[in-house]
Design a protein around this motif. Structure first.
Motif, PDB file in Angstrom:
ATOM      1  N   ALA A   1       0.836  -1.212   0.000  1.00 43.80           N
ATOM      2  CA  ALA A   1       0.000   0.000   0.000  1.00 43.80           C
ATOM      3  C   ALA A   1       0.869   1.258   0.000  1.00 43.80           C
ATOM      4  N   THR A   2       1.931   1.215   0.753  1.00 44.46           N
ATOM      5  CA  THR A   2       2.839   2.373   0.797  1.00 44.46           C
ATOM      6  C   THR A   2       3.475   2.612  -0.565  1.00 44.46           C
ATOM      7  N   VAL A   3       3.959   1.567  -1.168  1.00 45.93           N
ATOM      8  CA  VAL A   3       4.591   1.703  -2.494  1.00 45.93           C
ATOM      9  C   VAL A   3       3.571   2.165  -3.512  1.00 45.93           C
ATOM     10  N   THR A   4       2.382   1.624  -3.487  1.00 45.48           N
ATOM     11  CA  THR A   4       1.341   2.031  -4.426  1.00 45.48           C
ATOM     12  C   THR A   4       0.957   3.487  -4.208  1.00 45.48           C
ATOM     13  N   GLY A   5       0.825   3.905  -2.954  1.00 45.01           N
ATOM     14  CA  GLY A   5       0.502   5.307  -2.657  1.00 45.01           C
ATOM     15  C   GLY A   5       1.600   6.252  -3.115  1.00 45.01           C
ATOM     16  N   ALA A   6       2.838   5.817  -2.924  1.00 45.88           N
ATOM     17  CA  ALA A   6       3.962   6.650  -3.366  1.00 45.88           C
ATOM     18  C   ALA A   6       3.973   6.781  -4.878  1.00 45.88           C
ATOM     19  N   ILE A   7       3.719   5.666  -5.562  1.00 47.08           N
ATOM     20  CA  ILE A   7       3.707   5.710  -7.032  1.00 47.08           C
ATOM     21  C   ILE A   7       2.582   6.605  -7.521  1.00 47.08           C
ATOM     22  N   ILE A   8       1.411   6.447  -6.941  1.00 48.09           N
ATOM     23  CA  ILE A   8       0.270   7.280  -7.357  1.00 48.09           C
ATOM     24  C   ILE A   8       0.545   8.739  -7.021  1.00 48.09           C
ATOM     25  N   GLY A   9       1.106   9.026  -5.832  1.00 50.63           N
ATOM     26  CA  GLY A   9       1.408  10.415  -5.430  1.00 50.63           C
ATOM     27  C   GLY A   9       2.457  11.059  -6.310  1.00 50.63           C
ATOM     28  N   ILE A  10       3.507  10.302  -6.588  1.00 53.62           N
ATOM     29  CA  ILE A  10       4.572  10.835  -7.456  1.00 53.62           C
ATOM     30  C   ILE A  10       4.027  11.069  -8.851  1.00 53.62           C
ATOM     31  N   THR A  11       3.234  10.165  -9.337  1.00 49.54           N
ATOM     32  CA  THR A  11       2.656  10.323 -10.674  1.00 49.54           C
ATOM     33  C   THR A  11       1.740  11.534 -10.724  1.00 49.54           C
ATOM     34  N   ALA A  12       1.001  11.764  -9.660  1.00 46.64           N
ATOM     35  CA  ALA A  12       0.085  12.912  -9.649  1.00 46.64           C
ATOM     36  C   ALA A  12       0.837  14.233  -9.491  1.00 46.64           C
ATOM     37  N   VAL A  13       1.911  14.234  -8.716  1.00 53.25           N
ATOM     38  CA  VAL A  13       2.635  15.482  -8.408  1.00 53.25           C
ATOM     39  C   VAL A  13       3.686  15.797  -9.465  1.00 53.25           C
ATOM     40  N   THR A  14       4.177  14.827 -10.166  1.00 53.67           N
ATOM     41  CA  THR A  14       5.282  15.031 -11.122  1.00 53.67           C
ATOM     42  C   THR A  14       4.987  16.107 -12.160  1.00 53.67           C
ATOM     43  N   PRO A  15       3.836  16.146 -12.821  1.00 48.02           N
ATOM     44  CA  PRO A  15       3.612  17.218 -13.804  1.00 48.02           C
ATOM     45  C   PRO A  15       3.655  18.613 -13.157  1.00 48.02           C
ATOM     46  N   PHE A  16       3.081  18.729 -11.971  1.00 52.31           N
ATOM     47  CA  PHE A  16       3.089  20.020 -11.270  1.00 52.31           C
ATOM     48  C   PHE A  16       4.524  20.437 -10.920  1.00 52.31           C
ATOM     49  N   VAL A  17       5.290  19.499 -10.359  1.00 53.79           N
ATOM     50  CA  VAL A  17       6.691  19.779 -10.001  1.00 53.79           C
ATOM     51  C   VAL A  17       7.500  20.093 -11.246  1.00 53.79           C
ATOM     52  N   TYR A  18       7.255  19.323 -12.294  1.00 61.07           N
ATOM     53  CA  TYR A  18       7.985  19.556 -13.542  1.00 61.07           C
ATOM     54  C   TYR A  18       7.686  20.950 -14.100  1.00 61.07           C
ATOM     55  N   THR A  19       6.409  21.328 -14.098  1.00 64.10           N
ATOM     56  CA  THR A  19       6.010  22.646 -14.608  1.00 64.10           C
ATOM     57  C   THR A  19       6.654  23.765 -13.785  1.00 64.10           C
ATOM     58  N   LYS A  20       6.513  23.664 -12.460  1.00 58.17           N
ATOM     59  CA  LYS A  20       7.083  24.706 -11.599  1.00 58.17           C
ATOM     60  C   LYS A  20       8.603  24.727 -11.695  1.00 58.17           C
TER      61      LYS A  20
END
Length: 189
Positions: free
Chosen positions: A21-40
């Protein structure tokens, strides 16, 4: 033993579920945040690159301006030294001109004439007497409305002596200015 193995399997399954669950949450969180972090991140990097690219010409221009100011300062210092030298030469020329004019007009004999007049005054000093009785008692002066006119004895007019020949000699030596020091009269430095 079956109970012990059953508990062991339950603990292992629970631990695997938590890790999963932790790994899945991290993958989903990173995937969701990556475009925002990349843009900024790209915006920040872009601004930094723009500032850097804008700053290079500005820094070069500022350096060129400072170099120009240093060059102008050196030129001003050079001009100032030249002006001081020019002033000094002009003062020397003025002093020489004034001295030559005084020699030509006969003013150089004024110091020996003053010395001779002082000697005459000292020689005539014996003719006058000093009354100590009158000098020791100060008198009270009465206020008067009108003061008496001052009468001066007729005095002999002082004439300037003949000009002293202070022209350079044939052997090229300079004349002696120490007697009157008039070479520097009327000159301010």
């Amino acid at each position: 033993m079956k109970g012990r193995d059953s508990r062991k399997q339950t603990i292992i399954t629970a631990a695997a579920a938590i890790v999963g669950a932790t790994v899945t949450g991290a993958i989903i969180g990173i995937t969701a945040v990556t475009p925002f972090v990349y843009t900024k991140g790209s915006e920040v990097v872009g601004k930094a690159m723009q500032k850097h690219s804008d700053g290079i010409p500005a820094a070069k221009a500022k350096k060129a301006e400072l170099d120009e100011l240093k060059k102008q300062q050196k030129q001003l210092d050079k001009d100032k030294k030249a002006l001081e030298a020019k002033k000094k030469n002009a003062r020397k020329a003025q002093a020489k001109k004034i001295y030559e004019e005084r020699v030509a007009n006969g003013y150089e004999a004024s110091m020996p004439l003053l010395k001779s007049e002082a000697d005459k005054a000292f020689a005539d000093a014996g003719k006058y007497e000093f009354d100590e009785k009158k000098a020791s008692k100060p008198k009270k002066e009465k206020k008067s409305k009108k003061s008496a006119p001052i009468v001066m004895e007729k005095q002999e007019k002082i004439k300037l002596g003949a000009p002293v020949d202070n022209a350079p000699t044939d052997d090229g030596s300079e004349p002696d200015y120490s007697e009157s020091a008039s070479m520097f009269k009327g000159i301010s430095f």
